[in-house]
Design a protein around this motif. Sequence first.
Motif, PDB file in Angstrom:
ATOM      1  N   PRO A  45       2.874   8.155  -4.459  1.00 31.61           N
ATOM      2  CA  PRO A  45       2.723   9.272  -5.396  1.00 31.61           C
ATOM      3  C   PRO A  45       1.491  10.134  -5.099  1.00 31.61           C
ATOM      4  CG  PRO A  45       3.138   7.206  -6.571  1.00 31.61           C
ATOM      5  CD  PRO A  45       2.874   6.840  -5.148  1.00 31.61           C
ATOM      6  N   ASP A  46       0.551   9.600  -4.324  1.00 33.11           N
ATOM      7  CA  ASP A  46      -0.650  10.371  -3.978  1.00 33.11           C
ATOM      8  C   ASP A  46      -0.503  11.088  -2.630  1.00 33.11           C
ATOM      9  OD1 ASP A  46      -2.494   9.517  -6.196  1.00 33.11           O
ATOM     10  OD2 ASP A  46      -1.970   7.547  -5.378  1.00 33.11           O
ATOM     11  N   GLY A  47       0.681  11.011  -2.024  1.00 32.79           N
ATOM     12  CA  GLY A  47       0.895  11.713  -0.757  1.00 32.79           C
ATOM     13  C   GLY A  47       0.325  10.993   0.449  1.00 32.79           C
ATOM     14  N   VAL A  48      -0.031   9.721   0.264  1.00 32.47           N
ATOM     15  CA  VAL A  48      -0.613   8.953   1.377  1.00 32.47           C
ATOM     16  C   VAL A  48       0.452   8.019   1.928  1.00 32.47           C
ATOM     17  CG1 VAL A  48      -2.428   7.333   2.057  1.00 32.47           C
ATOM     18  CG2 VAL A  48      -2.902   9.092   0.317  1.00 32.47           C
ATOM     19  N   ARG A  49       0.721   8.135   3.246  1.00 32.12           N
ATOM     20  CA  ARG A  49       1.717   7.272   3.892  1.00 32.12           C
ATOM     21  C   ARG A  49       1.002   6.100   4.571  1.00 32.12           C
ATOM     22  NH1 ARG A  49       3.982   8.893   8.069  1.00 32.12           N
ATOM     23  NH2 ARG A  49       2.549  10.560   8.676  1.00 32.12           N
ATOM     24  N   VAL A  50       1.647   4.931   4.540  1.00 37.79           N
ATOM     25  CA  VAL A  50       1.064   3.732   5.151  1.00 37.79           C
ATOM     26  C   VAL A  50       2.144   3.038   5.965  1.00 37.79           C
ATOM     27  CG1 VAL A  50      -0.267   1.626   4.768  1.00 37.79           C
ATOM     28  CG2 VAL A  50      -0.395   3.489   3.098  1.00 37.79           C
ATOM     29  N   ASN A  51       1.909   2.882   7.262  1.00 37.09           N
ATOM     30  CA  ASN A  51       2.871   2.236   8.147  1.00 37.09           C
ATOM     31  C   ASN A  51       2.153   1.212   9.027  1.00 37.09           C
ATOM     32  OD1 ASN A  51       5.467   3.729   7.633  1.00 37.09           O
ATOM     33  ND2 ASN A  51       4.147   5.470   8.120  1.00 37.09           N
ATOM     34  N   ALA A  52       2.959   0.425   9.742  1.00 46.42           N
ATOM     35  CA  ALA A  52       2.390  -0.564  10.669  1.00 46.42           C
ATOM     36  C   ALA A  52       3.142  -0.504  11.993  1.00 46.42           C
ATOM     37  CB  ALA A  52       2.494  -1.968  10.068  1.00 46.42           C
ATOM     38  N   LEU A  53       2.487  -0.973  13.031  1.00 43.86           N
ATOM     39  CA  LEU A  53       3.138  -1.205  14.319  1.00 43.86           C
ATOM     40  C   LEU A  53       3.075  -2.689  14.618  1.00 43.86           C
ATOM     41  CD1 LEU A  53       1.755   1.743  16.515  1.00 43.86           C
ATOM     42  CD2 LEU A  53       4.029   1.535  15.459  1.00 43.86           C
ATOM     43  N   ASN A  54       4.168  -3.213  15.169  1.00 44.42           N
ATOM     44  CA  ASN A  54       4.204  -4.617  15.596  1.00 44.42           C
ATOM     45  C   ASN A  54       4.330  -4.662  17.113  1.00 44.42           C
ATOM     46  OD1 ASN A  54       4.183  -5.477  12.931  1.00 44.42           O
ATOM     47  ND2 ASN A  54       6.403  -5.682  12.815  1.00 44.42           N
ATOM     48  N   PRO A  55       3.190  -4.691  17.827  1.00 47.22           N
ATOM     49  CA  PRO A  55       3.283  -4.773  19.281  1.00 47.22           C
ATOM     50  C   PRO A  55       3.656  -6.182  19.732  1.00 47.22           C
ATOM     51  CG  PRO A  55       1.055  -4.110  18.551  1.00 47.22           C
ATOM     52  CD  PRO A  55       1.800  -4.602  17.352  1.00 47.22           C
ATOM     53  N   VAL A  56       4.371  -6.251  20.856  1.00 47.26           N
ATOM     54  CA  VAL A  56       4.552  -7.525  21.544  1.00 47.26           C
ATOM     55  C   VAL A  56       3.336  -7.728  22.459  1.00 47.26           C
ATOM     56  CG1 VAL A  56       5.728  -6.685  23.652  1.00 47.26           C
ATOM     57  CG2 VAL A  56       6.344  -8.921  22.673  1.00 47.26           C
ATOM     58  N   ALA A  57       3.189  -8.914  23.027  1.00 44.02           N
ATOM     59  CA  ALA A  57       2.086  -9.206  23.943  1.00 44.02           C
ATOM     60  C   ALA A  57       1.845  -8.019  24.870  1.00 44.02           C
ATOM     61  CB  ALA A  57       2.418 -10.450  24.768  1.00 44.02           C
ATOM     62  N   MET A 117       0.847  -1.200   0.000  1.00 43.88           N
ATOM     63  CA  MET A 117       0.000   0.000   0.000  1.00 43.88           C
ATOM     64  C   MET A 117       0.881   1.248   0.000  1.00 43.88           C
ATOM     65  SD  MET A 117      -2.884  -1.162   2.792  1.00 43.88           S
ATOM     66  CE  MET A 117      -3.865   0.339   2.831  1.00 43.88           C
ATOM     67  N   ALA A 118       1.964   1.214   0.785  1.00 43.34           N
ATOM     68  CA  ALA A 118       2.847   2.382   0.898  1.00 43.34           C
ATOM     69  C   ALA A 118       3.456   2.748  -0.447  1.00 43.34           C
ATOM     70  CB  ALA A 118       3.950   2.111   1.922  1.00 43.34           C
ATOM     71  N   VAL A 119       3.924   1.722  -1.179  1.00 46.25           N
ATOM     72  CA  VAL A 119       4.604   2.033  -2.440  1.00 46.25           C
ATOM     73  C   VAL A 119       3.594   2.487  -3.495  1.00 46.25           C
ATOM     74  CG1 VAL A 119       4.705  -0.290  -3.514  1.00 46.25           C
ATOM     75  CG2 VAL A 119       6.566   1.304  -3.845  1.00 46.25           C
ATOM     76  N   GLU A 120       2.380   1.911  -3.463  1.00 48.88           N
ATOM     77  CA  GLU A 120       1.381   2.316  -4.458  1.00 48.88           C
ATOM     78  C   GLU A 120       0.809   3.703  -4.168  1.00 48.88           C
ATOM     79  OE1 GLU A 120      -1.441  -0.690  -5.655  1.00 48.88           O
ATOM     80  OE2 GLU A 120      -2.964   0.828  -6.161  1.00 48.88           O
ATOM     81  N   SER A 138       6.740  12.610   8.256  1.00 47.49           N
ATOM     82  CA  SER A 138       6.332  12.834   6.859  1.00 47.49           C
ATOM     83  C   SER A 138       7.245  12.152   5.841  1.00 47.49           C
ATOM     84  CB  SER A 138       6.236  14.333   6.562  1.00 47.49           C
ATOM     85  OG  SER A 138       7.505  14.913   6.708  1.00 47.49           O
ATOM     86  N   MET A 139       8.450  11.710   6.267  1.00 48.03           N
ATOM     87  CA  MET A 139       9.354  11.001   5.345  1.00 48.03           C
ATOM     88  C   MET A 139       9.314   9.493   5.596  1.00 48.03           C
ATOM     89  SD  MET A 139      11.181  11.570   2.768  1.00 48.03           S
ATOM     90  CE  MET A 139      12.555  10.967   1.800  1.00 48.03           C
ATOM     91  N   ILE A 140       8.397   9.039   6.428  1.00 49.53           N
ATOM     92  CA  ILE A 140       8.386   7.614   6.799  1.00 49.53           C
ATOM     93  C   ILE A 140       7.149   6.942   6.220  1.00 49.53           C
ATOM     94  CG2 ILE A 140       8.360   5.972   8.715  1.00 49.53           C
ATOM     95  CD1 ILE A 140       9.782   8.091  10.401  1.00 49.53           C
ATOM     96  N   THR A 141       7.376   5.971   5.361  1.00 51.75           N
ATOM     97  CA  THR A 141       6.257   5.174   4.857  1.00 51.75           C
ATOM     98  C   THR A 141       6.739   3.749   4.595  1.00 51.75           C
ATOM     99  OG1 THR A 141       4.333   5.216   3.384  1.00 51.75           O
ATOM    100  CG2 THR A 141       6.484   5.638   2.339  1.00 51.75           C
ATOM    101  N   GLY A 142       5.838   2.795   4.791  1.00 54.34           N
ATOM    102  CA  GLY A 142       6.155   1.391   4.510  1.00 54.34           C
ATOM    103  C   GLY A 142       6.908   0.688   5.620  1.00 54.34           C
ATOM    104  N   VAL A 143       7.034   1.309   6.805  1.00 53.36           N
ATOM    105  CA  VAL A 143       7.734   0.613   7.892  1.00 53.36           C
ATOM    106  C   VAL A 143       6.729  -0.193   8.720  1.00 53.36           C
ATOM    107  CG1 VAL A 143       9.503   2.413   8.063  1.00 53.36           C
ATOM    108  CG2 VAL A 143       7.597   2.416   9.685  1.00 53.36           C
ATOM    109  N   ALA A 144       7.225  -1.272   9.302  1.00 53.39           N
ATOM    110  CA  ALA A 144       6.462  -2.033  10.299  1.00 53.39           C
ATOM    111  C   ALA A 144       7.320  -1.984  11.559  1.00 53.39           C
ATOM    112  CB  ALA A 144       6.217  -3.457   9.834  1.00 53.39           C
ATOM    113  N   MET A 145       7.002  -1.048  12.431  1.00 49.51           N
ATOM    114  CA  MET A 145       7.877  -0.735  13.573  1.00 49.51           C
ATOM    115  C   MET A 145       7.530  -1.577  14.790  1.00 49.51           C
ATOM    116  SD  MET A 145       8.655   3.027  15.104  1.00 49.51           S
ATOM    117  CE  MET A 145       7.562   3.188  16.482  1.00 49.51           C
ATOM    118  N   GLU A 146       8.530  -2.290  15.304  1.00 50.87           N
ATOM    119  CA  GLU A 146       8.304  -3.074  16.512  1.00 50.87           C
ATOM    120  C   GLU A 146       8.101  -2.161  17.722  1.00 50.87           C
ATOM    121  OE1 GLU A 146       9.045  -5.748  13.750  1.00 50.87           O
ATOM    122  OE2 GLU A 146      10.933  -4.843  14.376  1.00 50.87           O
TER     123      GLU A 146
END
Length: 248
Positions: free
Chosen positions: A172-184, A166-169, A233-241
């Motif tokens: 170009p439209d200015g939409v950022r997509v990221n994820a969080l990976n929580p532990v228990a 989603m982030a890469v697609e 604003s420069m961060i997209t496509g990360v899945a941050m633990e």
Amino acid sequence: MRLDGKTAIVTGGASGFGAGIVRKFVAEGARVMIADINGDAARAMASDMGDGVLAQTVDVGDGASVQAMADAALSAFGGLDILVNNAGVTHLPTPMEEVSEDEFDRVVRVNMKSVYLTARALVPHMKSRGTGAILNIASTAGVSPRPRLNWYNASKGWMITATRTMAVELAPDGVRVNALNPVAGETPLLKSFLGEDTPEMRAKFLATIPLGRFSQPEDLGNAACFLCSDEASMITGVAMEVDGGRCI
Ligand SMILES: NC(=O)c1ccc[n+]([C@@H]2O[C@H](COP(=O)([O-])OP(=O)(O)OC[C@H]3O[C@@H](n4cnc5c(N)ncnc54)[C@H](O)[C@@H]3O)[C@@H](O)[C@H]2O)c1
């Protein structure tokens, strides 16, 4: 007030991590829709939080329900800056071949299909404005899976891949997509991951988290606020633990 003037939908916002994200977003100046299948809990939380916080009953696995949520948010807020796909469920710890088809379908519907349905309902709006932030609440389960949670783990791995594509697609439209990976984390869902909520089982899980504690709703609120704010604003496509080092 790092989210001053922003508007957000948080699915599953009436409990656990979602509630932590709602509280942080509101504290930082956002107007927030708490969108949850538990409408009573969403309404109770919204009325406690005052102006600028709305409640919406939604089943994130149902297309018509998600469209109604999107329409209600756009009509109330006039535009949407942030979407948090947080609602999620698991099957109980079970050998993979013994998970019932109903339980499997439920995990797929709530954890995966919901990401498609919210994208279908809200990405056109974000594209047309040339801005937006989507945050998917995945899990360490998608990176460092534990046995007997196979189909839940796989749904979170899917969510991480969906985030990246989603982030890469949408870049170009200015939409950022990221994820969080929580532990228990200390939420009502924790006992479903533990299987049995005993001091021994808790100690076993804690032994795998270097920082030595479960995650808290506030930890997710803080990380979500950063990734959904203009500071990222420069961060997209990360899945941050958010995992106290569990995935090292
Ligand atoms: N708690 C953990 O240990 C943990 C760890 C990693 C990831 N996660 C993920 O974090 C997210 C939040 O989990 P939590 O622990 O806060 O759970 P929770 O059970 O406390 O809250 C989940 C919320 O989602 C709502 N919900 C469930 N099905 C829904 C549906 N079909 N439509 C709309 N709302 C629905 C519930 O009513 C509830 O308010 C989930 O995606 C979960 O997979 C949780």
